[in-house]
Design a protein around this motif. Sequence first.
Motif, PDB file in Angstrom:
ATOM      1  N   VAL A  60       1.409   6.054  -5.425  1.00 38.27           N
ATOM      2  CA  VAL A  60       0.609   5.893  -6.645  1.00 38.27           C
ATOM      3  C   VAL A  60       0.268   4.425  -6.885  1.00 38.27           C
ATOM      4  O   VAL A  60      -0.876   4.088  -7.216  1.00 38.27           O
ATOM      5  CB  VAL A  60       1.357   6.478  -7.864  1.00 38.27           C
ATOM      6  N   ARG A  61       1.231   3.535  -6.703  1.00 40.38           N
ATOM      7  CA  ARG A  61       1.002   2.127  -7.013  1.00 40.38           C
ATOM      8  C   ARG A  61      -0.040   1.482  -6.104  1.00 40.38           C
ATOM      9  O   ARG A  61      -0.989   0.863  -6.599  1.00 40.38           O
ATOM     10  CB  ARG A  61       2.343   1.377  -6.991  1.00 40.38           C
ATOM     11  N   PRO A  62       0.092   1.600  -4.780  1.00 40.39           N
ATOM     12  CA  PRO A  62      -0.953   1.017  -3.953  1.00 40.39           C
ATOM     13  C   PRO A  62      -2.319   1.679  -4.143  1.00 40.39           C
ATOM     14  O   PRO A  62      -3.354   0.999  -4.088  1.00 40.39           O
ATOM     15  CB  PRO A  62      -0.437   1.208  -2.517  1.00 40.39           C
ATOM     16  N   ILE A  63      -2.336   2.980  -4.389  1.00 39.50           N
ATOM     17  CA  ILE A  63      -3.613   3.663  -4.612  1.00 39.50           C
ATOM     18  C   ILE A  63      -4.267   3.162  -5.895  1.00 39.50           C
ATOM     19  O   ILE A  63      -5.495   2.968  -5.946  1.00 39.50           O
ATOM     20  CB  ILE A  63      -3.423   5.190  -4.632  1.00 39.50           C
ATOM     21  N   LEU A  64      -3.488   2.930  -6.935  1.00 37.63           N
ATOM     22  CA  LEU A  64      -4.024   2.345  -8.168  1.00 37.63           C
ATOM     23  C   LEU A  64      -4.640   0.979  -7.899  1.00 37.63           C
ATOM     24  O   LEU A  64      -5.709   0.645  -8.424  1.00 37.63           O
ATOM     25  CB  LEU A  64      -2.919   2.213  -9.222  1.00 37.63           C
ATOM     26  N   CYS A  65      -3.973   0.192  -7.079  1.00 38.39           N
ATOM     27  CA  CYS A  65      -4.465  -1.142  -6.742  1.00 38.39           C
ATOM     28  C   CYS A  65      -5.810  -1.061  -6.024  1.00 38.39           C
ATOM     29  O   CYS A  65      -6.766  -1.772  -6.373  1.00 38.39           O
ATOM     30  CB  CYS A  65      -3.429  -1.855  -5.873  1.00 38.39           C
ATOM     31  N   LEU A  66      -5.901  -0.190  -5.028  1.00 38.50           N
ATOM     32  CA  LEU A  66      -7.141  -0.031  -4.271  1.00 38.50           C
ATOM     33  C   LEU A  66      -8.271   0.497  -5.152  1.00 38.50           C
ATOM     34  O   LEU A  66      -9.415   0.022  -5.077  1.00 38.50           O
ATOM     35  CB  LEU A  66      -6.918   0.920  -3.093  1.00 38.50           C
ATOM     36  N   ALA A  67      -7.960   1.478  -6.001  1.00 36.27           N
ATOM     37  CA  ALA A  67      -8.978   2.076  -6.872  1.00 36.27           C
ATOM     38  C   ALA A  67      -9.538   1.052  -7.853  1.00 36.27           C
ATOM     39  O   ALA A  67     -10.741   1.042  -8.143  1.00 36.27           O
ATOM     40  CB  ALA A  67      -8.381   3.264  -7.626  1.00 36.27           C
ATOM     41  N   THR A  68      -8.668   0.192  -8.354  1.00 39.47           N
ATOM     42  CA  THR A  68      -9.125  -0.833  -9.294  1.00 39.47           C
ATOM     43  C   THR A  68     -10.021  -1.842  -8.607  1.00 39.47           C
ATOM     44  O   THR A  68     -11.057  -2.249  -9.148  1.00 39.47           O
ATOM     45  CB  THR A  68      -7.924  -1.551  -9.939  1.00 39.47           C
ATOM     46  N   CYS A  84      -0.029  -3.037  -0.404  1.00 46.06           N
ATOM     47  CA  CYS A  84       1.198  -2.896   0.393  1.00 46.06           C
ATOM     48  C   CYS A  84       2.350  -3.674  -0.235  1.00 46.06           C
ATOM     49  O   CYS A  84       3.491  -3.198  -0.266  1.00 46.06           O
ATOM     50  CB  CYS A  84       0.951  -3.393   1.813  1.00 46.06           C
ATOM     51  N   ALA A  85       2.047  -4.862  -0.732  1.00 47.93           N
ATOM     52  CA  ALA A  85       3.082  -5.683  -1.366  1.00 47.93           C
ATOM     53  C   ALA A  85       3.682  -4.962  -2.567  1.00 47.93           C
ATOM     54  O   ALA A  85       4.904  -4.971  -2.773  1.00 47.93           O
ATOM     55  CB  ALA A  85       2.496  -7.026  -1.791  1.00 47.93           C
ATOM     56  N   ALA A  86       2.829  -4.328  -3.362  1.00 44.76           N
ATOM     57  CA  ALA A  86       3.316  -3.600  -4.536  1.00 44.76           C
ATOM     58  C   ALA A  86       4.248  -2.463  -4.128  1.00 44.76           C
ATOM     59  O   ALA A  86       5.288  -2.234  -4.760  1.00 44.76           O
ATOM     60  CB  ALA A  86       2.129  -3.054  -5.336  1.00 44.76           C
ATOM     61  N   GLU A  87       3.906  -1.761  -3.044  1.00 41.70           N
ATOM     62  CA  GLU A  87       4.763  -0.670  -2.583  1.00 41.70           C
ATOM     63  C   GLU A  87       6.074  -1.200  -2.017  1.00 41.70           C
ATOM     64  O   GLU A  87       7.130  -0.572  -2.164  1.00 41.70           O
ATOM     65  CB  GLU A  87       4.031   0.173  -1.540  1.00 41.70           C
ATOM     66  N   MET A  88       6.037  -2.359  -1.373  1.00 39.62           N
ATOM     67  CA  MET A  88       7.270  -2.974  -0.865  1.00 39.62           C
ATOM     68  C   MET A  88       8.193  -3.369  -2.012  1.00 39.62           C
ATOM     69  O   MET A  88       9.412  -3.152  -1.949  1.00 39.62           O
ATOM     70  CB  MET A  88       6.925  -4.198  -0.013  1.00 39.62           C
ATOM     71  N   ILE A  89       7.620  -3.948  -3.055  1.00 35.38           N
ATOM     72  CA  ILE A  89       8.422  -4.322  -4.231  1.00 35.38           C
ATOM     73  C   ILE A  89       9.012  -3.073  -4.877  1.00 35.38           C
ATOM     74  O   ILE A  89      10.193  -3.035  -5.253  1.00 35.38           O
ATOM     75  CB  ILE A  89       7.570  -5.120  -5.230  1.00 35.38           C
ATOM     76  N   HIS A  90       8.196  -2.035  -5.010  1.00 37.00           N
ATOM     77  CA  HIS A  90       8.669  -0.781  -5.591  1.00 37.00           C
ATOM     78  C   HIS A  90       9.807  -0.188  -4.756  1.00 37.00           C
ATOM     79  O   HIS A  90      10.837   0.239  -5.297  1.00 37.00           O
ATOM     80  CB  HIS A  90       7.504   0.210  -5.675  1.00 37.00           C
ATOM     81  N   THR A  91       9.638  -0.194  -3.436  1.00 38.04           N
ATOM     82  CA  THR A  91      10.671   0.350  -2.548  1.00 38.04           C
ATOM     83  C   THR A  91      11.957  -0.454  -2.652  1.00 38.04           C
ATOM     84  O   THR A  91      13.059   0.107  -2.664  1.00 38.04           O
ATOM     85  CB  THR A  91      10.172   0.374  -1.090  1.00 38.04           C
TER      86      THR A  91
END
Length: 309
Positions: A60-68, A84-91
């Motif tokens: 959800v987080r990376p997809i939100l980033c791309l969509a924006t 990708c960075a956002a998903e790494m931080i989330h993980t």
Amino acid sequence: MVVTNSFPKPAETAKFNLSSYLKQRQQLCDQALDNSITVVYPEKIYEAMRYSLLAGGKRVRPILCLATSEMIGGTIEMAMPTACAAEMIHTMSLIHDDLPAMDNDDYRRGKLTNHKVYGEDVAILAGDGLLALAFEIVASKTPDNVPKDRVLQVITRLGKALGAAGLVGGQVVDLDSEGKTDISLETLNFIHNHKTAALLEACVVCGGIIAGASSEDVQRLTRYSQNIGLAFQIIDDILDITGTQEELGKSAGKDLQAQKVTYPSLWGIEESRLKAQQLVIDACKELEYYGEKAVPLQALAHFIANRNN
């Protein structure tokens, strides 16, 4: 499959094929994440990082980033390193959150948690490795046609969303609140505005910044993302009560076991659902300015409030 919903939405959003959109974007994100970590010596740490990063999830987080980024006028290529960075931080946050010193969970996304497979020591280091890689990838992989001042803004915002002013601060208050029955709504909002919503906000706003968002755009994106961030957490609290381990991919009923004050414990389940739905409606209104370009982000907001895991 056309996305359906339990409450009204604009006709454009109702016609948008969210299922197809999510499948396509998830594949793009999964491929980029897979390419981001090569297993070299010492293999154990890279394998541990990949184990959690590639364990699945809705992205959800990376997809939100791309969509924006696309809504503001940018491209997927411009925003993918930030996504990708956002998903790494989330993980990283999930790996650390599951540790015995935190939530002490055995399962995440339907698989054994990182520390159950690699041990607590390597799990901590795997989270650290992902965190460092997140900032490295934004700095080194963002395309050269993106102005460097935008890249610097993204790094700054991601750092703030993660640190004591964001996720870390929210987690500290969350841990301090366990077992206390007198936690106020104000404190609960603080926890989740920092622990959950801050990173979601950074994903959205950074996607816009990479694409050249104006200050007015950033204000709209901030309000949109804060609303969906809180809605996300309310639904998370509900699912912890109503979902099963098989549905959630993680242990159910953890909030009750930890004696945590949650939104359903304050408002009840139905009132909590209504609050989440209103937050999504308010979020979508913030994007009406962008017309049809906003449909993917509006559909994603509805998806957040109607998910079952």
